[in-house]
Design a protein around this motif. Structure first.
Motif, short mmCIF file in Angstrom:
data_model
loop_
_atom_site.label_atom_id
_atom_site.label_comp_id
_atom_site.label_asym_id
_atom_site.label_seq_id
_atom_site.Cartn_x
_atom_site.Cartn_y
_atom_site.Cartn_z
N LEU A 219 0.84 -1.19 0.00
CA LEU A 219 0.00 0.00 0.00
C LEU A 219 0.87 1.24 0.00
O LEU A 219 1.81 1.35 0.79
CB LEU A 219 -0.89 -0.01 1.24
N THR A 220 0.60 2.16 -0.90
CA THR A 220 1.33 3.43 -0.93
C THR A 220 0.73 4.36 0.10
O THR A 220 -0.45 4.73 0.02
CB THR A 220 1.26 4.07 -2.33
N TYR A 267 -1.66 -4.59 -12.29
CA TYR A 267 -2.66 -5.28 -11.48
C TYR A 267 -3.56 -6.15 -12.36
O TYR A 267 -3.76 -7.35 -12.07
CB TYR A 267 -3.50 -4.26 -10.71
N TYR A 277 -2.67 -4.03 -1.91
CA TYR A 277 -3.34 -2.99 -1.13
C TYR A 277 -3.60 -3.41 0.31
O TYR A 277 -3.95 -2.57 1.15
CB TYR A 277 -4.66 -2.61 -1.81
N GLN A 486 -5.69 7.51 -0.34
CA GLN A 486 -5.79 6.06 -0.22
C GLN A 486 -6.99 5.54 -1.00
O GLN A 486 -6.90 4.56 -1.74
CB GLN A 486 -5.94 5.67 1.24
N LEU A 490 -6.43 3.79 -5.14
CA LEU A 490 -6.83 2.40 -5.29
C LEU A 490 -8.05 2.28 -6.20
O LEU A 490 -8.16 1.33 -6.99
CB LEU A 490 -7.13 1.78 -3.93
#
Length: 536
Positions: A219-220, A267, A277, A486, A490
């Protein structure tokens, strides 16, 4: 105008703070005291409490506030100066929250620190740091002042006040991206063939078809330097200042669009961990690599890292290499990266610290700046933790697990107040010593290649711009924008490939409208006023 500190948290503690103030005979916590140290031996007549923050990185079996080295510091420094040192654990994964809660409760340590200037400026903006007296630092910490005075004078000024002091930062770095060499060769390629992002994706597709695994991913969050390889070269300093930020993600530029488009492609084509994620911390990402489900992983190297040994236990055939410099860079681009600013920890003195606590802090930095003290903290006990080679460089004993065993990062969280990395008198000797520190037995070649790629990419690795004024809107909208980022990134990355353009445009407008446009406007005004430093 600088804001009242953390209003919501202060409401909770206001009544107890009022009672504490009333019980203190009307005095304030930072008024001057007569308990000054003797000019000869710098010993305080009455005991002074000095609260020092230390990162708690959740190393198993390690008590950050009570161990062989904290007791040694107390005996060698504290007892000599009549100072009682209290080490205050700050969780590395939630350090801002920890500091906020301690500050609101009136229990914060005498130093407030962070590695990134935007957050340090946020502390200043919330009135929790006191201005510095540079003559006081020079008087009580002459060695530290000689080492860092230029840095403090150049970068420590905010709105014409001396606010920050710093740790030194030698030009060394131990982060490396690792790849399963055996997987690469199993699909008919060589590691040196990975000369671009396109080649990396081509290889990952072959991994998928061979049933080997995927590229690693997570997860970034919190660190927003994901789009640097997609940026133009050479750098436009004003563009870099406007869109480079570790506090708030850049979500609206063409570079972010390219990064998201590639992530979307990876992905949907099964090239990356399909549950990336859900990997919110390094240990989760690491476990996928160790288990043999992913073939790439980023690691801070140390001689006692277990990444290779653990992976081989699960996958006896595993072989490793350093991911080449250009492997994640689109064809035609250069391997841009974010270099560190020319200082380590950014520190301020807690606004509530008394004069005697502040002086005790300078004495502590002075003591810590002495080479013998640094060497002991960084290496431990000769004959137990290490032996010396002919050049005086310590050779770490990785099997030692006695009382003086160091924390997994060579005790860095204690000595990082004065320097970010050990230095051995010359760049050549320092690199040799760092190789000893960072090389797990049998994997010295990993560190050699890490150094090689660092040297090759050095010209493309530059620090972000540094604003010299507070960006008020950044502090106001940071939390909301980080949460929104976030959700939006995503949503775009996991959304259908055919809907990418539509999804990204809608997400971008939501982000701008949620406060990012106000941040850009305020930054642009600061840039036009010349209130930023850019490092060539």
């Amino acid at each position: 105008m600088r804001k009242t500190f953390f209003v919501q948290l202060l409401v909770v503690s206001l009544f107890s703070s009022f009672l504490a103030a009333c019980s203190n005979d009307g005095t304030t916590t930072n008024e001057e005291t007569n308990n000054l140290p003797d000019e000869t031996d710098m010993r305080f007549p009455e005991t002074v409490e000095l609260d020092i923050p230390v990162y708690d990185r959740a190393f198993e079996g390690w008590n950050v506030s009570d161990n062989f080295y904290t007791r040694w510091i107390q005996e060698e420094f504290g007892d000599a100066h009549n100072i009682n040192i209290n080490f205050v654990p700050i969780a590395r994964a939630s350090e801002v929250t920890d500091f906020q809660q301690l500050l609101a409760a009136g229990n914060a340590p005498d130093i407030i620190f962070h590695y990134d200037m935007p957050q340090a400026l946020s502390y200043y903006d919330n009135d929790v740091l006191q201005p510095l007296d540079l003559e006081e630092i020079a008087k009580y910490a002459p060695t530290y002042w000689e080492n860092l005075s230029e840095t403090i004078e150049q970068y420590g000024v905010v709105e014409d006040e001396h606010i920050f002091f710093f740790a030194d930062r030698p030009d060394v770095n131990n982060f490396v991206s690792i790849i399963r060499k055996d997987w690469v060769e199993q699909v008919g390629m060589k590691v040196e063939d990975l000369t671009s992002l396109e080649k990396l994706n081509e290889m990952a597709l072959k991994w998928k078809e061979a049933g080997l695994g995927t590229l690693g991913g997570g997860l970034t969050a919190d660190i927003y330097n994901y789009n640097y390889p997609f940026r133009d070269w050479p750098i436009d300093p004003e563009y870099r200042a406007l869109y480079s930020d570790l506090m708030v993600a850049d979500f609206t530029t063409k570079e972010t669009e390219l990064w998201l488009r590639n992530l979307n492609h990876q992905y949907h084509n099964g090239l990356i961990d399909q549950e990336f994620y859900l990997r919110a911390d390094g240990n989760q990402i690491k476990s996928e690599f160790v288990a043999g489900r992913t073939g790439t992983y980023g690691e801070y190297m140390s001689s006692n890292t277990d990444i290779f040994e653990a992976t081989v236990q699960n996958n006896p055939e595993a072989e490793f290499a350093v991911l080449p410099l250009y492997a994640g860079v689109p064809e035609g681009n250069v391997p841009q990266g974010r270099a560190n600013w020319p200082f380590g920890l950014i520190m301020g003195v807690n606004e509530a610290a008394t004069e005697e606590e502040r002086i005790a802090l300078w004495l502590y930095l002075e003591w810590m700046s002495q080479p013998d003290h640094l060497f002991f903290l960084q290496n431990g006990v000769e004959g137990e933790n290490y032996t010396l080679d002919a050049e005086g460089i310590p050779i770490i004993n990785n099997d030692f697990d006695g009382e003086s065993a160091l924390a997994m990062n060579n005790n860095k969280d204690y000595w990082s107040l004065v320097t970010e990395a050990p230095y051995f008198g010359s760049d050549e000797l320092t690199r040799k010593a760092m190789k000893n520190f960072w090389s797990p037995p049998g994997y010295e070649y990993i560190v050699d290649d890490m150094f090689k790629y660092q040297d090759e990419g050095r010209e493309f690795t530059t620090p972000d711009a540094l604003f010299t004024v507070v960006i008020e809107s950044q502090n106001r909208y940071q939390a909301d924008l980080n949460a929104l980022f976030q959700e939006l990134y995503l949503e775009v990355a996991l959304g259908p490939e055919e809907a990418f353009d539509e999804n990204y445009e809608a997400a971008k407008q939501r982000y701008l409208n949620a406060g990012y446009q106000k941040i850009l406007d305020e930054k642009q005004a600061a840039i036009e006023a010349g209130n930023f430093n850019y490092f060539e």
